[in-house]
Design a protein around this motif. Structure first.
Motif, PDB file in Angstrom:
ATOM      1  N   PRO A 184       0.802  -1.230   0.000  1.00  0.00           N
ATOM      2  CA  PRO A 184       0.000   0.000   0.000  1.00  0.00           C
ATOM      3  C   PRO A 184       0.830   1.273   0.000  1.00  0.00           C
ATOM      4  O   PRO A 184       0.385   2.305  -0.516  1.00  0.00           O
ATOM      5  CB  PRO A 184      -0.841  -0.119   1.277  1.00  0.00           C
TER       6      PRO A 184
ATOM      7  N   GLY B  96       1.181   2.065  -3.340  1.00  0.00           N
ATOM      8  CA  GLY B  96      -0.057   2.659  -3.811  1.00  0.00           C
ATOM      9  C   GLY B  96      -0.192   4.120  -3.405  1.00  0.00           C
ATOM     10  O   GLY B  96      -0.679   4.945  -4.186  1.00  0.00           O
TER      11      GLY B  96
ATOM     12  N   THR C  74      -7.803  -1.504  -5.956  1.00  0.00           N
ATOM     13  CA  THR C  74      -6.633  -0.755  -6.402  1.00  0.00           C
ATOM     14  C   THR C  74      -6.698  -0.430  -7.888  1.00  0.00           C
ATOM     15  O   THR C  74      -6.338   0.668  -8.312  1.00  0.00           O
ATOM     16  CB  THR C  74      -5.354  -1.557  -6.097  1.00  0.00           C
TER      17      THR C  74
ATOM     18  N   SER D  61      -4.796   7.229  -2.664  1.00  0.00           N
ATOM     19  CA  SER D  61      -3.736   7.306  -1.657  1.00  0.00           C
ATOM     20  C   SER D  61      -4.289   7.151  -0.244  1.00  0.00           C
ATOM     21  O   SER D  61      -3.666   6.521   0.614  1.00  0.00           O
ATOM     22  CB  SER D  61      -2.993   8.646  -1.776  1.00  0.00           C
TER      23      SER D  61
ATOM     24  N   GLN E  41      -4.960   3.506   0.294  1.00  0.00           N
ATOM     25  CA  GLN E  41      -3.703   2.783   0.438  1.00  0.00           C
ATOM     26  C   GLN E  41      -3.022   3.098   1.765  1.00  0.00           C
ATOM     27  O   GLN E  41      -2.460   2.205   2.416  1.00  0.00           O
ATOM     28  CB  GLN E  41      -2.775   3.134  -0.728  1.00  0.00           C
TER      29      GLN E  41
ATOM     30  N   GLY F  57      -9.840   0.217   2.302  1.00  0.00           N
ATOM     31  CA  GLY F  57      -8.414  -0.015   2.142  1.00  0.00           C
ATOM     32  C   GLY F  57      -7.783  -0.709   3.342  1.00  0.00           C
ATOM     33  O   GLY F  57      -6.967  -1.612   3.189  1.00  0.00           O
TER      34      GLY F  57
ATOM     35  N   ILE G 273      -6.704  -4.333   1.987  1.00  0.00           N
ATOM     36  CA  ILE G 273      -5.256  -4.316   1.784  1.00  0.00           C
ATOM     37  C   ILE G 273      -4.526  -4.808   3.033  1.00  0.00           C
ATOM     38  O   ILE G 273      -3.393  -5.269   2.956  1.00  0.00           O
ATOM     39  CB  ILE G 273      -4.799  -2.885   1.416  1.00  0.00           C
TER      40      ILE G 273
END
Length: 400
Positions: A139, A142, A228, A251, A254, A312, A316
């Motif tokens: 991330p 990312g 993503t 962002s 992430q 996220g 993630i």
């Protein structure tokens, strides 16, 4: 810096740079698609090609790490990612496809290589936390891509890709001083034969805990890469966000994934254990996918960002818990090989997931349907994780 944190720092940096290389094209998808005259839904095919190559590379990573060392393999991976991005600047669909293959061949070996290093240097009671911190590199990549690539588009999309490629090359030189001490266990005479490609899969299939972890990672990976890959396009096309604003929203999601990976690793080690932690995350991902599908243009930016941050953090954040448990369950001295085998299944989810998301969204004319399908996939993941507990089976071994 201790023997644990030194390998962690270098593997974290490498992971972030190759992740940034992978995510750079999806972030610029609306601009890139317009310039090439193709649909932005094709970005799912690009990501699928990347992970198909990554799946093959992950299977061969264990033998390569044993022969050349984890740092050297990681340095070669950075070169491949940079070359793939540079090739993509030629601008044809075929150049993009070959560039995707090179990026995938670079991305695939990085996690098995880092697992080899960290399994040797991390105390057992900190495995989930340390692996989760290392996996924040994904991330973090990312975050870098979402925050930096849209502004870099002032150089043109080709210039932006070359800038990311240059960052990958720079990381090679950062890692070089650590090559001798961290690759001291390499065996230069270790053979590299095609038969080794089947060994990681055999190890996974022979160990029920590894089979379960590989299976649930297949479904988690669909959710992670669908978010993503398509978030910027979804926000741009459906919620009418500008490209910079959409990139910043990516962002945020992430960055929440960075926090989630560390937090879930700590909670897994101290309280829940791996299976219960993963089950909790599967439920959270499913709910967040449905909330994302329900977002409307009239909603405030704060509401949208809160939903995406939760999405996220969960979609993630699962990866470090999963990889630490794979390292625990792997036969002694075979953490990189077992990781390569389970990652092949993980990457299969990515190979199939984003293209299926794009195809479903294109066929129905709605990205919202794609996110609903992600929610349903994670319900299946939750069922797989809870079923052994309901039957009273012993849980996956984890640190109390």
């Amino acid at each position: 810096m201790t023997n644990t944190w030194r390998p962690l720092a270098v593997t974290l940096a490498i992971q972030a740079l190759v992740a940034m290389a992978l995510i750079a094209v999806p972030v610029m998808a609306p601009v890139l698609a317009q310039d090439l005259g193709i649909s932005s839904t094709y970005v799912g095919i690009y990501v699928g090609v990347v992970y198909a190559a990554a799946m093959l590379a992950s299977l061969s990573a264990g033998a390569a790490v044993a022969r050349f060392g984890a740092i050297r393999v990681s340095q070669v991976a950075l070169v491949l990612c940079a070359a793939g991005l540079a090739l993509s600047t030629l601008g044809s669909v075929w150049a993009m496809a070959l560039g995707a293959v090179l990026v995938g061949l670079g991305y695939g070996p990085v996690t098995p290589a880092s697992s080899h290093l960290l399994a040797r240097t991390t105390p057992a009671d900190r495995m989930s936390l340390v692996f989760s911190i290392k996996q924040t590199g994904v991330p973090l990549g990312g975050v870098l891509a979402g925050a930096l690539v849209p502004p870099l588009l002032v150089l043109g999309w080709r210039g932006a890709l070359l800038a990311v490629a240059a960052a990958n090359i720079a990381c090679i030189f950062v890692a070089q001083p650590l090559r001798a001490p961290l690759d001291a266990d390499r065996d230069p005479h270790r053979p590299l034969v095609l038969g080794n490609l089947a060994q990681p899969i055999r190890i996974v299939l022979a160990h029920p805990p590894l089979r379960l972890l590989a299976g649930v990672s297949f479904l988690f990976s669909i959710a992670q890469l669908s978010l993503t890959t398509y978030l910027v396009t979804y926000l741009h096309d459906i919620l009418s966000y500008g490209l910079v604003a959409a990139g910043l929203a990516l962002s945020v999601s992430q960055a929440a994934g960075v926090v989630g990976r560390v937090l879930w690793g700590y909670v897994s080690d101290r309280y829940l254990g791996a299976r219960r932690m993963l089950a909790t995350l599967a439920a959270l991902v499913s709910v967040c996918a449905l909330l994302t599908a329900a977002l409307q243009p009239a909603m405030s930016t704060a509401v949208v960002l809160v939903v995406l941050a939760l999405f996220g953090a969960s979609a993630i954040g699962w990866n470090g818990v999963y990889l630490a448990e794979v390292a625990r369950e792997a036969p002694a001295g075979q953490a990189s090989i077992a990781t390569g085998g389970t990652l092949a299944i993980t990457f299969l989810g990515v190979v199939l997931g984003p293209p299926a998301f794009g195809a479903l969204s294109g066929a129905t004319g709605s990205y919202r349907i794609g996110f609903v399908a992600v929610a349903l996939a994670l319900v299946l993941c939750l069922a797989a994780l809870l079923r052994p507990l309901r039957k009273g089976a012993a849980p996956i071994r984890s640190i109390p």
